[in-house]
Scaffold this motif. Structure first.
Motif, short mmCIF file in Angstrom:
data_model
loop_
_atom_site.label_atom_id
_atom_site.label_comp_id
_atom_site.label_asym_id
_atom_site.label_seq_id
_atom_site.Cartn_x
_atom_site.Cartn_y
_atom_site.Cartn_z
N ASN A 14 0.83 -1.20 0.00
CA ASN A 14 0.00 0.00 0.00
C ASN A 14 0.87 1.26 0.00
O ASN A 14 0.62 2.20 -0.76
CB ASN A 14 -0.94 -0.04 1.21
N GLU A 15 1.91 1.26 0.84
CA GLU A 15 2.81 2.42 0.90
C GLU A 15 3.51 2.63 -0.45
O GLU A 15 3.64 3.76 -0.93
CB GLU A 15 3.84 2.17 2.01
N ALA A 16 3.92 1.51 -1.09
CA ALA A 16 4.61 1.62 -2.38
C ALA A 16 3.65 2.15 -3.45
O ALA A 16 4.03 3.01 -4.26
CB ALA A 16 5.15 0.25 -2.79
N LEU A 17 2.43 1.64 -3.46
CA LEU A 17 1.47 2.06 -4.49
C LEU A 17 1.10 3.54 -4.32
O LEU A 17 0.91 4.26 -5.31
CB LEU A 17 0.21 1.19 -4.44
N ASN A 18 1.01 4.00 -3.09
CA ASN A 18 0.74 5.43 -2.84
C ASN A 18 1.88 6.29 -3.37
O ASN A 18 1.65 7.30 -4.03
CB ASN A 18 0.53 5.69 -1.35
N ALA A 19 3.11 5.87 -3.12
CA ALA A 19 4.29 6.63 -3.60
C ALA A 19 4.31 6.64 -5.12
O ALA A 19 4.60 7.66 -5.76
CB ALA A 19 5.57 6.02 -3.04
#
Ligand SMILES: Cc1cc2nc3c(=O)[nH]c(=O)nc-3n(C[C@H](O)[C@H](O)[C@H](O)COP(=O)(O)OP(=O)(O)OC[C@H]3O[C@@H](n4cnc5c(N)ncnc54)[C@H](O)[C@@H]3O)c2cc1C
Length: 290
Positions: A14-19
């Motif tokens: 989730n953190e990677a996709l947001n970035a």
């Protein structure tokens, strides 16, 4: 010289996709970095304007080799060394295991990932023909969607795939072959180790009373991208394994490769080699030595 870069180490998908969603134009995913880092150093067009790298190695969603009853699911950040150490892969997916052992050197295999190999989609990516004959599928996620497609549909052109800029490959799923398949992977390079492939072939075959029940054939390096030969596979179904037919099939494979690539300066050398390689693979089946 490599431009100044930022790097993120997201703790989960989730953190990677947001970035990724925030920085689509100048961001690149990095896994093992064995394509990305040389590409940045050489100022390759593919990595031009990169300002941020997102390292996926701390994300649990892209790790692990999960063995189910019907499929083996390999996390996108699993390295070729991880694959080589997995006994189930060795037993159930022997062609993948064999091709993993031919990638670069130990140092490269300790970093290089399976997903990085086919997302980069170099013509010489060694895992591709093997994954194609295993009918592998690719799991892909963005913030708003999740999809799974055949690798054959994912690969579009040399160094190009159907991956959108806001997406990450999370897993590669490989159905465990249900029939009694046998087969082989063959790689020809200029030398035996740390060699870029000139020709690769992967073949899976199941026989019924010395007749071809099913055959799957894929090439790499000699074609612009890893390519399955579905027409040839259909033609071969039901045919008897005998020398004359094996010669005919090998000749037809060469002709189909020329149809895909067009005549090139190297065809004079590569065509007879690929035909002979394929013939030898088929003869191995006939002798029962594969
Ligand atoms: C000395 C040397 C020898 C080599 N020998 C071989 C060889 O014999 N055979 C061979 O096939 N290759 C070889 N390679 C090429 C390379 O090692 C492989 O292609 C490797 O599998 C790439 O994986 P990686 O994890 O390092 O990819 P990276 O460099 O991290 O990434 C490659 C590409 O994939 C993208 N990417 C990676 N993971 C994801 C993901 N999960 N989701 C979305 N995008 C992603 C990156 O953004 C980048 O565009 C060699 C390279 C070197 C430097």
């Amino acid at each position: 010289m490599m431009p100044p870069l930022g790097i993120l180490f997201p703790k989960d998908l989730n953190e990677a996709l947001n970035a990724l969603a925030l920085n689509q134009e100048n961001v690149h995913i990095i896994a093992g970095g064995t394509d990305v880092i040389p590409g940045l150093n050489q100022e390759s067009n593919r990595f031009k304007n990169t300002r941020l790298l997102i390292d996926i190695n701390k994300m649990p969603e892209v790790k692990g080799i999960n063995v189910g009853t019907e499929k083996i699911s390999i996390g996108a950040a699993e390295t070729f060394s991880d694959i080589l150490q997995n006994e189930v892969v060795q037993k159930k997916l022997p062609l993948l295991w064999k091709s993993a052992g031919t990638i670069g050197s130990v140092q490269i295999r300790n970093r290089a990932t399976l997903a990085g190999n086919f997302v980069n989609n170099a013509p010489c990516a060694d895992s591709v023909p093997v994954l194609l004959v295993y009918n592998a599928t690719v799991e892909i996620e963005s913030l708003s969607s999740k999809r799974e497609i055949f690798l054959n549909d994912f690969l579009s052109a040399p160094y190009k795939t159907k991956l959108n800029k806001d997406e990450i490959v999370t897993r590669i799923n490989i159905p465990i072959p249900s029939k009694k398949f046998t087969g082989d992977f063959y790689k020809l390079g200029r030398r035996r180790a740390v060699a870029i492939s000139r020709i690769t072939l992967a073949m899976l075959i199941s026989l019924n009373d010395n007749m071809i029940d099913e055959i799957r054939i894929a090439s790499g390096a000699v074609t612009p991208i890893g390519t399955r030969f579905f027409d040839l596979e259909k033609f071969a179904k039901g045919k008897k394994i005998e020398d004359q037919f094996l010669k005919e099939l090998s000749k037809m494979l060469g002709e189909q490769i020329i149809q895909v690539t067009g005549l090139r300066w190297s065809s004079e050398y590569k065509l007879p080699v690929v035909q002979q390689m394929f013939y030898q693979l088929l003869k191995g089946i006939e002798r029962g030595s594969l």
